[in-house]
Motif scaffolding. Structure first.
Motif, mmCIF file in Angstrom:
data_model
loop_
_atom_site.group_PDB
_atom_site.id
_atom_site.type_symbol
_atom_site.label_atom_id
_atom_site.label_comp_id
_atom_site.label_asym_id
_atom_site.label_seq_id
_atom_site.Cartn_x
_atom_site.Cartn_y
_atom_site.Cartn_z
ATOM 1 N N THR A 133 0.826 -1.208 0.000
ATOM 2 C CA THR A 133 0.000 0.000 0.000
ATOM 3 C C THR A 133 0.856 1.253 0.000
ATOM 4 N N GLN A 134 2.013 1.199 0.658
ATOM 5 C CA GLN A 134 2.852 2.386 0.778
ATOM 6 C C GLN A 134 3.386 2.856 -0.576
ATOM 7 N N VAL A 135 3.506 1.941 -1.552
ATOM 8 C CA VAL A 135 4.060 2.309 -2.855
ATOM 9 C C VAL A 135 3.147 3.295 -3.570
ATOM 10 N N SER A 136 1.846 3.082 -3.479
ATOM 11 C CA SER A 136 0.882 3.933 -4.180
ATOM 12 C C SER A 136 0.256 4.990 -3.282
ATOM 13 N N ALA A 137 0.766 5.147 -2.068
ATOM 14 C CA ALA A 137 0.133 6.065 -1.115
ATOM 15 C C ALA A 137 0.185 7.510 -1.586
ATOM 16 N N LEU A 138 1.335 7.951 -2.106
ATOM 17 C CA LEU A 138 1.476 9.341 -2.532
ATOM 18 C C LEU A 138 0.542 9.659 -3.700
ATOM 19 N N GLY A 139 0.508 8.761 -4.694
ATOM 20 C CA GLY A 139 -0.395 8.961 -5.820
ATOM 21 C C GLY A 139 -1.853 8.933 -5.393
ATOM 22 N N PHE A 140 -2.170 8.024 -4.477
ATOM 23 C CA PHE A 140 -3.543 7.939 -3.971
ATOM 24 C C PHE A 140 -3.937 9.224 -3.249
ATOM 25 N N LEU A 141 -3.031 9.764 -2.440
ATOM 26 C CA LEU A 141 -3.319 10.996 -1.711
ATOM 27 C C LEU A 141 -3.517 12.166 -2.674
ATOM 28 N N ARG A 142 -2.679 12.253 -3.709
ATOM 29 C CA ARG A 142 -2.847 13.317 -4.701
ATOM 30 C C ARG A 142 -4.174 13.191 -5.433
ATOM 31 N N LEU A 143 -4.547 11.963 -5.777
ATOM 32 C CA LEU A 143 -5.823 11.735 -6.463
ATOM 33 C C LEU A 143 -6.994 12.159 -5.590
ATOM 34 N N MET A 144 -6.961 11.780 -4.313
ATOM 35 C CA MET A 144 -8.045 12.154 -3.414
ATOM 36 C C MET A 144 -8.102 13.665 -3.201
ATOM 37 N N THR A 145 -6.933 14.316 -3.195
ATOM 38 C CA THR A 145 -6.898 15.777 -3.053
ATOM 39 C C THR A 145 -7.499 16.448 -4.279
ATOM 40 N N ASN A 146 -7.155 15.974 -5.459
ATOM 41 C CA ASN A 146 -7.708 16.544 -6.690
ATOM 42 C C ASN A 146 -9.212 16.313 -6.795
ATOM 43 N N MET A 147 -9.679 15.202 -6.270
ATOM 44 C CA MET A 147 -11.113 14.900 -6.292
ATOM 45 C C MET A 147 -11.847 15.512 -5.109
ATOM 46 N N LYS A 148 -11.117 16.232 -4.245
ATOM 47 C CA LYS A 148 -11.689 16.897 -3.070
ATOM 48 C C LYS A 148 -12.390 15.901 -2.148
ATOM 49 N N LEU A 149 -11.734 14.745 -1.946
ATOM 50 C CA LEU A 149 -12.290 13.709 -1.067
ATOM 51 C C LEU A 149 -11.482 13.544 0.217
ATOM 52 N N THR A 150 -10.518 14.448 0.441
ATOM 53 C CA THR A 150 -9.778 14.382 1.704
ATOM 54 C C THR A 150 -10.689 14.775 2.854
ATOM 55 N N ASP A 151 -10.382 14.234 4.020
ATOM 56 C CA ASP A 151 -11.186 14.447 5.227
ATOM 57 C C ASP A 151 -12.618 13.940 5.061
ATOM 58 N N THR A 152 -12.768 12.888 4.259
ATOM 59 C CA THR A 152 -14.037 12.172 4.137
ATOM 60 C C THR A 152 -13.764 10.686 4.305
ATOM 61 N N LEU A 153 -14.815 9.929 4.543
ATOM 62 C CA LEU A 153 -14.661 8.484 4.758
ATOM 63 C C LEU A 153 -14.693 7.680 3.464
ATOM 64 N N ILE A 154 -15.064 8.326 2.369
ATOM 65 C CA ILE A 154 -15.209 7.602 1.099
ATOM 66 C C ILE A 154 -13.907 6.933 0.658
ATOM 67 N N PRO A 155 -12.747 7.624 0.713
ATOM 68 C CA PRO A 155 -11.509 6.940 0.272
ATOM 69 C C PRO A 155 -11.096 5.778 1.154
ATOM 70 N N LEU A 156 -11.724 5.612 2.315
ATOM 71 C CA LEU A 156 -11.333 4.536 3.213
ATOM 72 C C LEU A 156 -12.044 3.224 2.904
ATOM 73 N N PHE A 157 -13.245 3.302 2.295
ATOM 74 C CA PHE A 157 -13.961 2.056 2.025
ATOM 75 C C PHE A 157 -14.192 1.789 0.538
ATOM 76 N N LEU A 158 -14.248 2.829 -0.292
ATOM 77 C CA LEU A 158 -14.540 2.616 -1.711
ATOM 78 C C LEU A 158 -13.462 1.803 -2.430
ATOM 79 N N PRO A 159 -12.153 2.018 -2.159
ATOM 80 C CA PRO A 159 -11.139 1.176 -2.824
ATOM 81 C C PRO A 159 -11.221 -0.300 -2.473
ATOM 82 N N SER A 160 -11.990 -0.662 -1.456
ATOM 83 C CA SER A 160 -12.124 -2.082 -1.096
ATOM 84 C C SER A 160 -12.831 -2.888 -2.169
#
Length: 373
Positions: A133-160
């Motif tokens: 998971t750590q390999v793609s963490a930076l890209g994942f964080l940038r994607l969530m920031t661009n999609m304005k999904l930071t500080d929400t619970l959606i990125p925690l369960f949707l990738p499952s």
């Protein structure tokens, strides 16, 4: 000496050997059971003691601060425990549901249909399991920031929805437990593909679904890395973050009694979830209880040991544990030759699995947050 006497002597010797093996086996199981229960007992005892009593050392007798610790945890304005429980339950439940359903659906598509590049697609999904998971963490964080999904619970369960490990288990289970004749009979009767999957395939997959549901739930419940990157506000934080936040509080305000109480609260939902799924887990636990993840074992402070374990590829560690499961079941079968395999699973695993899961969760918390008894 007559032939009958020789046979009787051989039979008596075999009975003695079998009795010795059983005594040794149950003695080892009793020791393992004690080790698993001891740490859980320590947690419960320390949850009833205050900070100064815990500092004086371990006690086998409970304290009188259970109510005080519980009130302090619930009343702490900086640690919104109720919202943390709600967020963790929501994320863990949705992660488990999405993971097992869509992984089973993907496995059904690969197992039930023949199409070009089928083997390539299956191999590609399995290869994704080797990516940490750590390999793609930076890209994942940038994607969530661009999609304005930071500080929400959606990125925690949707990738499952995309869970390669769960897919691998599901497709392996289907190959050995899902006869295609049943699917073809449903098609002949006019059942659609989604109707066949939901009402014919899923009921057959109940043991596999239950096993993967509990492991996905526990993994999501304990997840600290991704929520720590995504969540910033206290109202959105999950329990692992709140435990770390309470553990890293100012030394003068630090209360070990609150920490142990919060950990005790954190492991209760996992035990409850297991109790609801235990009758299905026993049927499928033999293939998954020791498999765990791909990361080799690490022990804090053992730098030489950890360096050696880092040299072991993840897939080698995974399959070594799988072969160990097979060897263990064969050894138990040889030790108890009169028991069927389903009786062995019910006898040995029904009581050790919940204890092992609770102990595993407790040890993860102890190692991650560097707690000491």
């Amino acid at each position: 000496m007559t032939t009958q006497a020789v046979r009787d002597k051989g039979a008596e010797q075999s009975r003695h050997e079998l009795l010795t093996r059983r005594i040794v086996s149950y003695l080892v199981l009793a020791i393992l059971c004690f080790l698993c229960l001891f740490f859980f007992y320590v947690l419960l005892i320390n949850a009833t003691r205050n900070h100064y009593q815990i500092q004086r050392g371990f006690s086998f007798l409970p304290g009188k601060s259970f109510t005080t610790n519980l009130k302090n945890v619930l009343a702490d304005a900086n640690i919104p425990i109720l919202s943390g429980i709600k967020n963790s339950l929501l994320v863990a439940a949705l992660s488990a549901a999405l993971s097992i359903y869509f992984s089973a659906l993907t496995a059904y598509g690969v197992h039930a249909y023949d199409f070009k590049l089928k083997k390539v697609a299956s191999a590609f999904i399995i290869l994704i399991m080797t990516m940490p998971t750590q390999v793609s963490a930076l890209g994942f964080l940038r994607l969530m920031t661009n999609m304005k999904l930071t500080d929400t619970l959606i990125p925690l369960f949707l990738p499952s929805i995309a869970a390669p490990t769960v897919y691998y288990f599901m497709v392996s289970y289907m190959k050995s437990n899902l006869p295609m004749e049943i699917v073809e009979a449903a098609r002949i009767d006019g059942s659609g593909e989604f109707h066949t999957f939901n009402y014919v395939v899923l009921p057959i997959m109940k043991p596999a679904l239950a096993v993967q549901a509990i492991f996905t739930f526990v993994a999501s419940w304990n997840n600290y890395f991704v929520p720590a990157l995504i969540l910033t506000s206290n109202k959105k934080k999950t329990l692992p973050i709140l435990i770390a936040q309470l553990r890293s509080a100012d030394f003068l305000k630090f209360d070990m009694g609150q920490v142990y109480m919060l950990i005790a609260i954190a492991i209760m939902p996992v035990i409850i979830i297991y109790l609801f799924l235990s009758k299905f887990i026993v049927a499928g636990v033999a293939a998954t209880i020791f498999l765990g993840g791909w990361m080799p074992l690490h022990i804090a402070g053992w730098e030489g040991f950890n360096a050696v374990m880092d040299c072991i590829p993840g897939f080698v560690w995974f399959f070594a544990k799988a072969f160990f499961v097979v060897w263990l079941l064969m050894w138990i079968k040889w030790t108890f030759p009169r028991l069927r395999i389903d009786q062995i699973l019910t006898l040995e695993w029904k009581y050790l699995v919940p204890i092992g899961l609770a102990n595993l969760l407790l040890m993860v918390i102890v190692v991650v947050f560097k707690l000491h008894f």
